[in-house]
Design a protein around this motif. Structure first.
Motif, short mmCIF file in Angstrom:
data_model
loop_
_atom_site.label_atom_id
_atom_site.label_comp_id
_atom_site.label_asym_id
_atom_site.label_seq_id
_atom_site.Cartn_x
_atom_site.Cartn_y
_atom_site.Cartn_z
N ARG A 22 0.83 -1.21 0.00
CA ARG A 22 0.00 0.00 0.00
C ARG A 22 0.85 1.25 0.00
O ARG A 22 0.59 2.21 -0.73
CB ARG A 22 -0.93 0.03 1.23
CG ARG A 22 -2.07 -0.92 1.21
CD ARG A 22 -3.10 -0.58 2.31
NE ARG A 22 -2.63 0.28 3.36
CZ ARG A 22 -2.23 -0.12 4.58
NH1 ARG A 22 -2.24 -1.40 4.89
NH2 ARG A 22 -1.83 0.75 5.48
N LEU A 75 -4.28 5.12 0.18
CA LEU A 75 -3.57 3.84 0.12
C LEU A 75 -2.55 3.73 1.25
O LEU A 75 -2.45 2.70 1.92
CB LEU A 75 -2.87 3.66 -1.23
CG LEU A 75 -3.76 3.34 -2.42
CD1 LEU A 75 -2.94 3.29 -3.70
CD2 LEU A 75 -4.51 2.04 -2.21
N GLY A 78 -4.39 3.12 4.26
CA GLY A 78 -5.27 1.95 4.20
C GLY A 78 -6.72 2.32 4.39
O GLY A 78 -7.49 1.59 5.01
N THR A 81 -9.78 1.32 0.91
CA THR A 81 -8.79 0.74 0.01
C THR A 81 -9.38 0.19 -1.27
O THR A 81 -8.90 0.50 -2.36
CB THR A 81 -7.98 -0.35 0.74
OG1 THR A 81 -7.42 0.23 1.92
CG2 THR A 81 -6.88 -0.90 -0.13
N ALA A 130 -6.87 -4.23 3.01
CA ALA A 130 -5.81 -3.30 3.38
C ALA A 130 -4.86 -3.88 4.42
O ALA A 130 -3.76 -3.39 4.62
CB ALA A 130 -6.41 -2.01 3.91
N SER A 134 -4.16 -0.71 9.12
CA SER A 134 -4.84 0.20 8.20
C SER A 134 -6.03 0.86 8.88
O SER A 134 -6.56 0.35 9.88
CB SER A 134 -5.34 -0.57 6.98
OG SER A 134 -6.35 -1.48 7.34
N ASP A 136 -8.90 0.97 7.45
CA ASP A 136 -10.02 0.06 7.18
C ASP A 136 -10.16 -0.98 8.30
O ASP A 136 -11.27 -1.24 8.76
CB ASP A 136 -9.84 -0.64 5.84
CG ASP A 136 -9.99 0.29 4.65
OD1 ASP A 136 -10.53 1.41 4.81
OD2 ASP A 136 -9.58 -0.10 3.54
#
Length: 153
Positions: A22, A75, A78, A81, A130, A134, A136
């Motif tokens: 990432r 990215l 994260g 993503t 991700a 992250s 996420d």
């Protein structure tokens, strides 16, 4: 399982590998987006997009630059993503279509290999998640296959 395969859920380096992937892709997109704003100006980038035959360059150029900078930052963090990966992949597909498709494969001749490699990396991330390190994962919880299976029931 074949002895050369790494179990997806048991790989102790999975979160670090996804973070590294990432970050690498994110930094690449941030650098390319930022250069559209600053090298030397966005107006120069608009003229370049127009010379490539990209429709509505006054609108598309700043949108592409913003997508690359903001998408690259997402990215790295994260965040969102899979959505960012899809949007950036579509942008790269547009770059292949409008700029690189007539130049063959090799990037040294202006070809499409670099854009295709970015799309491959982005699509891989979009289906792998991700990772643990992250936004996420923080916002939505772990995205392990076991958790995905339990959510379907």
């Amino acid at each position: 399982m074949h002895p050369t395969q790494t179990p997806y859920t048991e790989n102790p380096l999975r979160a670090i590998i996804l973070l590294a992937c990432r970050a690498a892709l994110g930094v690449i997109f941030i650098a390319h987006g930022w250069s559209k704003f600053t090298a030397p100006t966005i107006q120069a980038a608009i003229k370049q997009f127009a010379s490539w035959g990209i429709p509505y360059p006054e609108l598309v150029t700043p949108l592409v630059a913003a997508l690359e900078v903001l998408g690259g930052a997402c990215l790295v963090l994260g965040a969102y993503t899979w959505v960012v990966c899809v949007l950036l992949s579509l942008e790269m597909a547009g770059a292949i279509w409008f700029l690189h498709r007539h130049n063959g494969l090799l990037v040294g001749a202006g070809g499409w290999e670099y854009c295709a490699a970015l799309i491959a990396g982005l699509m891989s991330l979009s289906i792998a998640s991700a990772g643990q390190f992250s936004y996420d994962a923080w916002a939505n919880g772990d995205d392990s296959p076991k958790r995905r299976t339990s959510r379907r029931r």
